[in-house]
Write an enzyme that holds these catalytic residues in place. Sequence first.
Site, PDB file in Angstrom:
ATOM      1  N   PHE A   1      49.513  49.904 -16.680  1.00 17.71           N
ATOM      2  CA  PHE A   1      48.706  50.613 -17.667  1.00 17.71           C
ATOM      3  C   PHE A   1      47.770  51.564 -16.935  1.00 17.71           C
ATOM      4  O   PHE A   1      46.563  51.503 -17.053  1.00 17.71           O
ATOM      5  CB  PHE A   1      47.927  49.606 -18.530  1.00 17.71           C
ATOM      6  CG  PHE A   1      47.387  50.208 -19.806  1.00 17.71           C
ATOM      7  CD1 PHE A   1      48.244  50.499 -20.864  1.00 17.71           C
ATOM      8  CD2 PHE A   1      46.034  50.484 -19.960  1.00 17.71           C
ATOM      9  CE1 PHE A   1      47.758  51.057 -22.042  1.00 17.71           C
ATOM     10  CE2 PHE A   1      45.539  51.048 -21.132  1.00 17.71           C
ATOM     11  CZ  PHE A   1      46.397  51.336 -22.173  1.00 17.71           C
TER      12      PHE A   1
ATOM     13  N   LYS B   1      60.182  55.597  -9.353  1.00 22.20           N
ATOM     14  CA  LYS B   1      61.289  55.967  -8.473  1.00 22.20           C
ATOM     15  C   LYS B   1      61.678  54.880  -7.480  1.00 22.20           C
ATOM     16  O   LYS B   1      62.839  54.763  -7.111  1.00 22.20           O
ATOM     17  CB  LYS B   1      60.910  57.208  -7.648  1.00 22.20           C
ATOM     18  CG  LYS B   1      60.927  58.502  -8.395  1.00 22.20           C
ATOM     19  CD  LYS B   1      60.361  59.636  -7.543  1.00 22.20           C
ATOM     20  CE  LYS B   1      58.871  59.555  -7.348  1.00 22.20           C
ATOM     21  NZ  LYS B   1      58.043  59.744  -8.530  1.00 22.20           N
TER      22      LYS B   1
ATOM     23  N   GLY C   1      59.948  64.707 -14.204  1.00 23.37           N
ATOM     24  CA  GLY C   1      59.113  64.427 -15.370  1.00 23.37           C
ATOM     25  C   GLY C   1      59.738  64.670 -16.724  1.00 23.37           C
ATOM     26  O   GLY C   1      60.598  63.921 -17.162  1.00 23.37           O
TER      27      GLY C   1
ATOM     28  N   GLU D   1      47.380  65.009  -3.453  1.00 22.02           N
ATOM     29  CA  GLU D   1      46.645  63.800  -3.060  1.00 22.02           C
ATOM     30  C   GLU D   1      45.812  64.090  -1.816  1.00 22.02           C
ATOM     31  O   GLU D   1      46.079  65.058  -1.094  1.00 22.02           O
ATOM     32  CB  GLU D   1      47.637  62.689  -2.695  1.00 22.02           C
ATOM     33  CG  GLU D   1      48.643  62.364  -3.762  1.00 22.02           C
ATOM     34  CD  GLU D   1      48.088  61.420  -4.804  1.00 22.02           C
ATOM     35  OE1 GLU D   1      47.178  60.639  -4.466  1.00 22.02           O
ATOM     36  OE2 GLU D   1      48.557  61.483  -5.953  1.00 22.02           O
TER      37      GLU D   1
ATOM     38  N   ASP E   1      58.932  62.867  -1.410  1.00 19.58           N
ATOM     39  CA  ASP E   1      59.088  62.731  -2.865  1.00 19.58           C
ATOM     40  C   ASP E   1      60.364  63.444  -3.332  1.00 19.58           C
ATOM     41  O   ASP E   1      61.156  62.882  -4.102  1.00 19.58           O
ATOM     42  CB  ASP E   1      57.852  63.327  -3.555  1.00 19.58           C
ATOM     43  CG  ASP E   1      57.962  63.283  -5.070  1.00 19.58           C
ATOM     44  OD1 ASP E   1      58.042  62.161  -5.619  1.00 19.58           O
ATOM     45  OD2 ASP E   1      57.982  64.354  -5.707  1.00 19.58           O
TER      46      ASP E   1
ATOM     47  N   LYS F   1      63.950  61.897  -5.087  1.00 18.39           N
ATOM     48  CA  LYS F   1      64.555  62.398  -6.323  1.00 18.39           C
ATOM     49  C   LYS F   1      65.996  62.850  -6.086  1.00 18.39           C
ATOM     50  O   LYS F   1      66.866  62.646  -6.938  1.00 18.39           O
ATOM     51  CB  LYS F   1      63.698  63.529  -6.885  1.00 18.39           C
ATOM     52  CG  LYS F   1      62.372  62.976  -7.436  1.00 18.39           C
ATOM     53  CD  LYS F   1      61.331  64.046  -7.620  1.00 18.39           C
ATOM     54  CE  LYS F   1      60.077  63.449  -8.278  1.00 18.39           C
ATOM     55  NZ  LYS F   1      58.942  64.378  -8.217  1.00 18.39           N
TER      56      LYS F   1
HETATM   57  N1  LIG Z   1      51.670  60.315 -13.141  1.00 18.08           N
HETATM   58  C1  LIG Z   1      52.730  61.090 -13.309  1.00 18.08           C
HETATM   59  O1  LIG Z   1      52.623  62.247 -13.695  1.00 18.08           O
HETATM   60  C2  LIG Z   1      54.097  60.536 -13.058  1.00 18.08           C
HETATM   61  C3  LIG Z   1      55.215  61.320 -13.332  1.00 18.08           C
HETATM   62  C4  LIG Z   1      56.502  60.789 -13.118  1.00 18.08           C
HETATM   63  C5  LIG Z   1      56.619  59.506 -12.621  1.00 18.08           C
HETATM   64  N2  LIG Z   1      55.517  58.757 -12.345  1.00 18.08           N
HETATM   65  C6  LIG Z   1      55.670  57.391 -11.874  1.00 18.08           C
HETATM   66  O2  LIG Z   1      55.293  56.513 -12.910  1.00 18.08           O
HETATM   67  C7  LIG Z   1      54.686  55.348 -12.376  1.00 18.08           C
HETATM   68  C8  LIG Z   1      53.315  55.173 -12.981  1.00 18.08           C
HETATM   69  O3  LIG Z   1      52.537  56.298 -12.682  1.00 18.08           O
HETATM   70  P1  LIG Z   1      50.992  56.373 -13.020  1.00 18.08           P
HETATM   71  O4  LIG Z   1      50.556  57.735 -12.676  1.00 18.08           O
HETATM   72  O5  LIG Z   1      50.764  55.858 -14.380  1.00 18.08           O
HETATM   73  O6  LIG Z   1      50.410  55.337 -11.937  1.00 18.08           O
HETATM   74  P2  LIG Z   1      48.973  54.650 -11.911  1.00 18.08           P
HETATM   75  O7  LIG Z   1      47.996  55.448 -12.684  1.00 18.08           O
HETATM   76  O8  LIG Z   1      48.690  54.337 -10.493  1.00 18.08           O
HETATM   77  O9  LIG Z   1      49.203  53.279 -12.704  1.00 18.08           O
HETATM   78  C9  LIG Z   1      49.903  52.204 -12.177  1.00 18.08           C
HETATM   79  C10 LIG Z   1      49.639  50.997 -13.029  1.00 18.08           C
HETATM   80  O10 LIG Z   1      50.451  49.932 -12.563  1.00 18.08           O
HETATM   81  C11 LIG Z   1      49.633  48.763 -12.530  1.00 18.08           C
HETATM   82  N3  LIG Z   1      50.171  47.739 -11.636  1.00 18.08           N
HETATM   83  C12 LIG Z   1      50.164  47.702 -10.291  1.00 18.08           C
HETATM   84  N4  LIG Z   1      50.740  46.566  -9.862  1.00 18.08           N
HETATM   85  C13 LIG Z   1      51.104  45.877 -10.969  1.00 18.08           C
HETATM   86  C14 LIG Z   1      51.734  44.628 -11.183  1.00 18.08           C
HETATM   87  N5  LIG Z   1      52.117  43.851 -10.159  1.00 18.08           N
HETATM   88  N6  LIG Z   1      51.966  44.230 -12.449  1.00 18.08           N
HETATM   89  C15 LIG Z   1      51.588  44.989 -13.491  1.00 18.08           C
HETATM   90  N7  LIG Z   1      50.986  46.202 -13.345  1.00 18.08           N
HETATM   91  C16 LIG Z   1      50.749  46.624 -12.094  1.00 18.08           C
HETATM   92  C17 LIG Z   1      48.285  49.261 -12.108  1.00 18.08           C
HETATM   93  O11 LIG Z   1      47.319  48.296 -12.395  1.00 18.08           O
HETATM   94  P3  LIG Z   1      45.777  48.414 -11.895  1.00 18.08           P
HETATM   95  O12 LIG Z   1      45.144  49.415 -12.809  1.00 18.08           O
HETATM   96  O13 LIG Z   1      45.253  47.040 -12.085  1.00 18.08           O
HETATM   97  O14 LIG Z   1      45.835  48.838 -10.477  1.00 18.08           O
HETATM   98  C18 LIG Z   1      48.186  50.495 -12.981  1.00 18.08           C
HETATM   99  O15 LIG Z   1      47.806  50.141 -14.274  1.00 18.08           O
HETATM  100  C19 LIG Z   1      54.663  55.534 -10.876  1.00 18.08           C
HETATM  101  O16 LIG Z   1      55.770  54.872 -10.318  1.00 18.08           O
HETATM  102  C20 LIG Z   1      54.786  57.030 -10.706  1.00 18.08           C
HETATM  103  O17 LIG Z   1      55.390  57.385  -9.488  1.00 18.08           O
HETATM  104  C21 LIG Z   1      54.254  59.259 -12.563  1.00 18.08           C
END
Ligand SMILES: NC(=O)c1ccc[n+]([C@@H]2O[C@H](COP(=O)([O-])OP(=O)(O)OC[C@H]3O[C@@H](n4cnc5c(N)ncnc54)[C@H](OP(=O)(O)O)[C@@H]3O)[C@@H](O)[C@H]2O)c1
Lengths: 158, 336
Positions: free
Chosen positions: B8, B119, B148, B204, B215, B219
Amino acid sequence: MKFNMTLALADKPGQLLRALEPIAKNGGNIVSIIHERDRPVEGYVPVSLVVDFPSHQSFRNTINDFRSLGIMIIRSEELVEKVRLTFILIGGVDLKKIVESKVEGAKIIGLEASTPRLEEVTVKLDVEIPAENVDELMEELKGLAREQNVILISPIYP
Amino acid sequence: MRILLVGFGFLGRELAKALRNKMSLLIRIDSDFRVVGAADSKGYIYSEDGLNIERLSGITKLSEHEDYKSGREAVELINRDLCDVIVEATPTNIKNGEPGLTHIRLALSRGIHVVTPNKGPLVLAFRELMSLAEKNNCDLLYEGAVAGAIPIFSLARECLQGDKIIRLSGILNGTTNYILSRMFFEEIGFEIALKEAQEKGIAERDPSYDVDGIDTACKIVILANALMGRDAKINDVERSGIRGITQEAMSLAKKSNYAIKLIGVVDKRLEVSPKLVPINHPLCVHGTLNAIHLETDLAGEITLVGYGAGKETVSAILNDLITVLRNRSGKSPKKS
Ligand SMILES: NC(=O)c1ccc[n+]([C@@H]2O[C@H](COP(=O)([O-])OP(=O)(O)OC[C@H]3O[C@@H](n4cnc5c(N)ncnc54)[C@H](OP(=O)(O)O)[C@@H]3O)[C@@H](O)[C@H]2O)c1
């Protein structure tokens, strides 16, 4: 494989058909033909042909057949499809090595360098090369870049 | 169907908002649609009858929720079959795929469908996970994991069923495309463009995952495996990044009507490197945009352009979820 041929035909009826026969017999496919009938030179009309032959052998057989029919061949050569590729090299490029690289038919047709500092010279290179040797050129340049620790930026689809 | 959000963070929250906004559509497709749980790294909330989506979409941290059970793990909910679909959106980890790999393996082996933008597990275990899904008669959909919001996998699955993809090339990383675009238009150097991207939150603090092409390589591996029948691994990709691209190189390219772009290619090559792209080529898109160019035996050339990250990614996740609902609601894989 395509060949360019220019024949000199006697300026009388039926000569063109006679010349086309060996081409068909040897499996050649005529891609284009220019018959300059209004430009006879001393009783001969030049005919320029581009023919796609299945092999070098079939091309050679056709030439032999022309000779035995007494048809004069002014010019004949393989048409090599050439491509132009642009590369950019960043770093201390040793241009001599690139110029001396021995990929067959490769010709440097353009060279531009920008030199902020000698060790960081950036070079743009335009190369003309037979299409079939492109892979070899890519390997050669990649190798040189690796060897000289130079960044090679190549065309997206070489 | 019962949905469990695993992760989340940014996407989990954005998805919750989209689910709230699209709830009537979802209910029309599946009258039993409900979000039963959401988990982060430290705990979860769960309700068999469905969480209040209004409430869920209004919080920024799960722990703000009155029913948050801290110290609990998503695997407990998956293990007890308390959901029919998981949306696995935990952080990408390309070393060992965890925690996503465990979540996905467990879900699929229990006949629970998986939708994921993550990924890591796909890069490391694509073939294994796909056959696990097939064996257990469930869906594993991952549209959001590559480029995306661009619907590349859906397009191939639905619209290119008879085509063979001969070559695929693309700009698959918005961060590097932003940096290179700034260098192209503003004639600034790499370091300045990178700094600017970091200040804007596009890059980052440690940019190596993006600028060194890792990255994009991930992909490329997923695309090669999913669309071109390969069994590629990350180490099979010949990779170089954009760190060494100079302002002079960009100017020389520009003068000859090229832009320098970080391109991933799958043909006989499996390669990620900066390339000269003619400025009138359909792949030559700028800013944070992504683009994918396909060459197929029947359709010829097709190019898709769109946003590769950010909240637009929710479009892909939601579409995958709807695909599962349409395929499966009322047809539990465990009963069939
Ligand atoms: N952001 C983008 O634009 C984007 C686009 C395409 C793909 N993605 C991919 O989508 C995924 C999520 O991205 P995001 O940006 O939402 O990442 P994020 O903001 O870092 O969120 C990751 C979430 O996963 C939770 N988490 C970590 N370990 C966990 C576990 N063992 N069990 C349950 N939850 C856990 C984290 O919890 P905590 O809050 O407690 O740390 C956090 O809520 C990633 O793999 C990313 O590469 C992202």
